[in-house]
Design a protein around this motif. Structure first.
Motif, mmCIF file in Angstrom:
data_model
loop_
_atom_site.group_PDB
_atom_site.id
_atom_site.type_symbol
_atom_site.label_atom_id
_atom_site.label_comp_id
_atom_site.label_asym_id
_atom_site.label_seq_id
_atom_site.Cartn_x
_atom_site.Cartn_y
_atom_site.Cartn_z
ATOM 1 N N HIS A 139 0.833 -1.201 0.000
ATOM 2 C CA HIS A 139 0.000 0.000 0.000
ATOM 3 C C HIS A 139 0.870 1.254 0.000
ATOM 4 O O HIS A 139 2.022 1.230 0.442
ATOM 5 C CB HIS A 139 -0.924 -0.002 1.225
ATOM 6 N N PRO A 140 0.317 2.376 -0.483
ATOM 7 C CA PRO A 140 1.093 3.624 -0.485
ATOM 8 C C PRO A 140 1.340 4.120 0.934
ATOM 9 O O PRO A 140 0.620 3.767 1.865
ATOM 10 C CB PRO A 140 0.210 4.591 -1.279
ATOM 11 N N VAL A 141 2.346 4.963 1.081
ATOM 12 C CA VAL A 141 2.672 5.485 2.409
ATOM 13 C C VAL A 141 1.899 6.759 2.714
ATOM 14 O O VAL A 141 1.815 7.163 3.872
ATOM 15 C CB VAL A 141 4.185 5.745 2.547
ATOM 16 N N SER A 142 1.338 7.402 1.718
ATOM 17 C CA SER A 142 0.617 8.656 1.913
ATOM 18 C C SER A 142 -0.848 8.496 1.536
ATOM 19 O O SER A 142 -1.176 7.832 0.543
ATOM 20 C CB SER A 142 1.243 9.765 1.057
ATOM 21 N N PHE A 143 -1.726 9.125 2.333
ATOM 22 C CA PHE A 143 -3.143 9.135 1.985
ATOM 23 C C PHE A 143 -3.393 9.956 0.725
ATOM 24 O O PHE A 143 -4.448 9.842 0.105
ATOM 25 C CB PHE A 143 -3.980 9.691 3.141
ATOM 26 N N ALA A 144 -2.429 10.782 0.351
ATOM 27 C CA ALA A 144 -2.567 11.629 -0.837
ATOM 28 C C ALA A 144 -1.945 10.988 -2.066
ATOM 29 O O ALA A 144 -1.527 11.678 -2.994
ATOM 30 C CB ALA A 144 -1.927 12.989 -0.577
ATOM 31 N N TRP A 145 -1.905 9.651 -2.100
ATOM 32 C CA TRP A 145 -1.193 8.961 -3.176
ATOM 33 C C TRP A 145 -1.735 9.287 -4.563
ATOM 34 O O TRP A 145 -0.996 9.304 -5.535
ATOM 35 C CB TRP A 145 -1.214 7.449 -2.942
ATOM 36 N N GLN A 146 -3.042 9.566 -4.675
ATOM 37 C CA GLN A 146 -3.591 9.831 -6.011
ATOM 38 C C GLN A 146 -3.059 11.144 -6.578
ATOM 39 O O GLN A 146 -2.753 11.228 -7.769
ATOM 40 C CB GLN A 146 -5.125 9.850 -5.967
ATOM 41 N N THR A 147 -2.949 12.173 -5.734
ATOM 42 C CA THR A 147 -2.415 13.448 -6.217
ATOM 43 C C THR A 147 -0.887 13.446 -6.224
ATOM 44 O O THR A 147 -0.266 14.191 -6.983
ATOM 45 C CB THR A 147 -2.924 14.617 -5.362
ATOM 46 N N GLN A 148 -0.300 12.606 -5.394
ATOM 47 C CA GLN A 148 1.159 12.519 -5.311
ATOM 48 C C GLN A 148 1.754 11.771 -6.496
ATOM 49 O O GLN A 148 2.894 12.032 -6.903
ATOM 50 C CB GLN A 148 1.536 11.820 -4.002
ATOM 51 N N SER A 149 1.008 10.833 -7.071
ATOM 52 C CA SER A 149 1.517 9.978 -8.152
ATOM 53 C C SER A 149 1.991 10.827 -9.325
ATOM 54 O O SER A 149 1.304 11.755 -9.753
ATOM 55 C CB SER A 149 0.435 9.008 -8.617
ATOM 56 N N THR A 150 3.150 10.471 -9.855
ATOM 57 C CA THR A 150 3.752 11.296 -10.903
ATOM 58 C C THR A 150 4.619 10.453 -11.824
ATOM 59 O O THR A 150 5.067 9.362 -11.453
ATOM 60 C CB THR A 150 4.615 12.414 -10.279
ATOM 61 N N THR A 151 4.864 10.991 -13.016
ATOM 62 C CA THR A 151 5.833 10.395 -13.942
ATOM 63 C C THR A 151 7.085 11.257 -14.039
ATOM 64 O O THR A 151 7.943 10.999 -14.878
ATOM 65 C CB THR A 151 5.221 10.242 -15.349
ATOM 66 N N ASP A 152 7.196 12.273 -13.191
ATOM 67 C CA ASP A 152 8.339 13.192 -13.241
ATOM 68 C C ASP A 152 9.622 12.470 -12.862
ATOM 69 O O ASP A 152 9.764 11.942 -11.749
ATOM 70 C CB ASP A 152 8.101 14.363 -12.290
ATOM 71 N N ARG A 153 10.555 12.457 -13.776
ATOM 72 C CA ARG A 153 11.800 11.704 -13.581
ATOM 73 C C ARG A 153 12.576 12.158 -12.346
ATOM 74 O O ARG A 153 13.032 11.343 -11.544
ATOM 75 C CB ARG A 153 12.664 11.843 -14.844
ATOM 76 N N ALA A 154 12.716 13.478 -12.175
ATOM 77 C CA ALA A 154 13.517 14.000 -11.066
ATOM 78 C C ALA A 154 12.899 13.617 -9.727
ATOM 79 O O ALA A 154 13.615 13.252 -8.782
ATOM 80 C CB ALA A 154 13.653 15.517 -11.181
ATOM 81 N N GLN A 155 11.569 13.689 -9.633
ATOM 82 C CA GLN A 155 10.917 13.337 -8.380
ATOM 83 C C GLN A 155 11.079 11.856 -8.065
ATOM 84 O O GLN A 155 11.354 11.479 -6.914
ATOM 85 C CB GLN A 155 9.430 13.688 -8.448
ATOM 86 N N ILE A 156 10.938 11.010 -9.079
ATOM 87 C CA ILE A 156 11.072 9.570 -8.863
ATOM 88 C C ILE A 156 12.504 9.221 -8.467
ATOM 89 O O ILE A 156 12.737 8.368 -7.599
ATOM 90 C CB ILE A 156 10.613 8.798 -10.116
ATOM 91 N N GLU A 157 13.478 9.891 -9.088
ATOM 92 C CA GLU A 157 14.878 9.668 -8.690
ATOM 93 C C GLU A 157 15.094 10.051 -7.230
ATOM 94 O O GLU A 157 15.775 9.339 -6.484
ATOM 95 C CB GLU A 157 15.814 10.471 -9.593
ATOM 96 N N ARG A 158 14.514 11.169 -6.801
ATOM 97 C CA ARG A 158 14.665 11.589 -5.399
ATOM 98 C C ARG A 158 14.047 10.560 -4.460
ATOM 99 O O ARG A 158 14.656 10.167 -3.462
ATOM 100 C CB ARG A 158 14.024 12.964 -5.186
#
Length: 252
Positions: A75-94
């Motif tokens: 399961h996701p760690v944040s209740f805001a997983w739907q708005t947090q989900s992203t395809t942004d490369r820099a964010q995923i690397e972080r």
């Protein structure tokens, strides 16, 4: 989508090597686990799958420390997983580098859906689909101790058709926290999520790609007939086994 992930042939080579090693059990160099993990996560994002951090195994428990967590490490760690989900490369690397143990979920119903079926039914369906020349997209296997696991077919999302009778929310078929109550096909669409490979589960189990994210996402309706047919066959075989096991009780 280009087989070279936007011209990054080196990254495609590393993905292919990681997948081959995962299938054959060949050991990878010491640094390949982390490098392979990040490469595969970025490949999933490049294919349009929005990602967010998820829990991970802590022994046989979940890293969330919730007593009796119903879906440990799933399961996701944040209740805001739907708005947090992203395809942004820099964010995923972080995320990947700052949370090296974390699994990742991908939110369905935005760009893609997932048709989620019992492993044995899914394998038979995959053989039939490929033999019929039907376009099959990414496919992942989720291992399980309690049953034979699940096969996840990634497809384009149906979105929200104009005719509401042609769409239903995921909760009507399944919900991430009640997965065990639905032994057949689960259609993960708006409001749901699945783990994206590579992911670790309690008991040294895993979620891994059978067909990687370089395969274009197909229309889910092109897969549905064969998937439902094999799920029905699987359910019938399960009923037959249960009937055989209970038909002749032993008496002391």
């Amino acid at each position: 989508m280009s087989a070279t992930f936007g011209g990054r042939t080196g990254r495609q080579g590393r993905i292919s090597e990681w997948l081959r090693a995962r299938r054959t059990g060949r050991p990878l160099p010491e640094t390949a686990d982390d490098a392979g993990r990040e490469t595969l996560l970025l490949a999933a994002a490049a294919a349009g799958l929005p990602l967010a951090p998820a829990a991970y195994p802590s022994g046989y428990r979940c890293s969330c420390d919730r007593v009796g967590c119903p879906t440990p490490a799933r399961h996701p760690v944040s209740f805001a997983w739907q708005t947090q989900s992203t395809t942004d490369r820099a964010q995923i690397e972080r995320w990947a580098r700052h949370q090296p143990q974390a699994n990742f979920i991908t939110a369905t119903g935005m760009v893609h859906d997932v048709l989620d079926v019992p492993l044995s039914a899914g394998r038979q369906a995959l053989e039939r689909l490929l033999a019929s020349g039907i376009e099959v997209g990414p496919v992942a296997e989720s291992e399980s101790e309690s049953d034979d696991g699940r096969l996840l077919f990634f497809t384009l999302t149906r979105g929200t058709p104009e005719d509401e009778d042609e769409w239903w929310p995921c909760e009507l078929d399944c919900h991430p926290e009640t997965m065990d109550e639905h032994p057949g096909l689960r259609w993960h669409c708006r409001g749901s999520y699945v783990l994206v490979p590579p992911a670790r589960l309690p008991g040294d189990l895993a979620v891994h790609w059978v067909r990687g994210p370089e395969h274009p996402l197909p229309d889910p309706l092109t897969l549905l007939e064969i998937l439902t047919d094999e799920c029905a066959r699987h359910a019938g075989e399960e009923r037959d086994r249960d009937h055989t096991n209970t038909a002749w009780p032993l008496h002391g």
